[in-house]
Design an enzyme around this catalytic site. Sequence first.
Site, short mmCIF file in Angstrom:
data_model
loop_
_atom_site.label_atom_id
_atom_site.label_comp_id
_atom_site.label_asym_id
_atom_site.label_seq_id
_atom_site.Cartn_x
_atom_site.Cartn_y
_atom_site.Cartn_z
N SER A 100 33.02 77.47 21.29
CA SER A 100 34.34 77.91 22.20
C SER A 100 34.55 79.38 22.37
O SER A 100 33.77 80.09 23.01
CB SER A 100 35.62 77.22 21.41
OG SER A 100 36.98 77.35 21.89
N ASP A 246 37.93 74.27 27.87
CA ASP A 246 38.90 73.51 27.49
C ASP A 246 40.20 74.09 27.59
O ASP A 246 41.46 73.68 27.60
CB ASP A 246 38.98 73.01 26.20
CG ASP A 246 38.80 73.77 25.08
OD1 ASP A 246 38.79 75.16 25.29
OD2 ASP A 246 38.79 73.84 23.75
#
Length: 462
Positions: A100, A246
């Site tokens: 991430s 995301d």
Amino acid sequence: MRPIPTLKISISGVRGVIGESLTPTLLTRFAQAFGTYIGARTIVIGRDPRTSGEMVKQAVIAGLLSSGCRILDIGMCPVPTIQLLVRHHRAHGGIAITASHNPAEWNALKFIGQGGFFLNTGQARELLDIYHQGEYTRVGGAEMREVGEVSGATDLHVQKIIEVLGPLPTRKKKLRVVLDACNGAGSLVGPKLLASLVAEVFTINATPDGSFPREAEPLPENLGDLCDAVKAHRADLGFAQDMDADRLAIVSEGGVAIGEEYTLLLATLNVLSKNPGPVVANLSTTSALQKVVSQFGCSLFLSKIGEVNVTEEMQKQSAVIGGEGNGGVIYPRLNFARDSLVGMALILHLLAETGKTITELVNSLPRFAMIKEKLACPSDKISVVLRKLRHEYGSFPMDLRDGVKVSLPNGWFLVRGSNTEPIIRVIAEAESEADARTIIDRVYSQVQECIAQPVSTRSAVI
């Protein structure tokens, strides 16, 4: 001072620095543990473009195959795409290979359960127990299955969004959008989605080669190139993603990064204007969301931080939208996951349908000042810090579900240990920037002082 560890094993998965703590052996064992936890069933795997991604994937495949699992490899794609494909293929679980927003030298495994949801606390602890016990299911060669390679995952993701929301309303001029995908997984699908929505698309940092042209978190201080590109192309707005796509941040038509907190506010404004209902966000989300939700006569419910906590509360409350203030939008009609692609579509529809600019929309929303800081913090100090804050602010209203959140007369602050990094986060919000700065400076100093003190030999209990 002791070195900060380069391996983080928690209920959020396992993260580490490749070549130091995150080794092929450890990765394979975690995959074996997950295969043992799920059983000899179907697992979807996918990865972001980090240069270590292929090595990590092969280690994961080895562990899953040795546990008798059937693997569907959907290739390089965003995490929300992996979650969507777990549901689409009715798989029993998934593994997302991505660190991430962590720096380039890190990688990680995120574990997804049936239905496309991340493992909750109880499920994650069960997985960790299996890993630590080392008693994994093992099958013989005759029982091992071939790896199925599935193409078209990102195309399916785009198709689902267009099916639900449709292309943008017809305008005299197409909306002009600049996308900064941080050379991450969003590079593979973001431009396709924007074109399918019938927007005019310009891209920067959209080569999925594992390089990091900026820090991955889509924070205002990291978006200077996007701000310049929006102005250069005279675009209506700019979108910024992190490596696994995301999270979503927005730059206005004037080339100003409006802050990732406003991503969820704008998406919520769109959804509630058409379909009023409950909304869920986490404890660190701006108070402005409460005011937006109240305008529609709806209820806002707050959960612990972390996507799985938000999605569980959304299911409980039958929420029409939810998310996190870090730029995570969860729209259950499309994808029960933080999904930057869904966020882009909702916000572009809001622009096209209202005819307003991003600046006009943001100016119509309640304004609060939020400041976020973080400090390196060994895990054994987190409980000490939280205990001290509970004592120092015991006379104020307090929420202890996730760290310590304190409501003050002129604002609030939240202090919590990260599940994904060896750090402690400090967040403060107030109606004025001066008040927010005063709050965070005071709390930051208290946390810093506490971290610097030697750890007592007695256990700190919260």
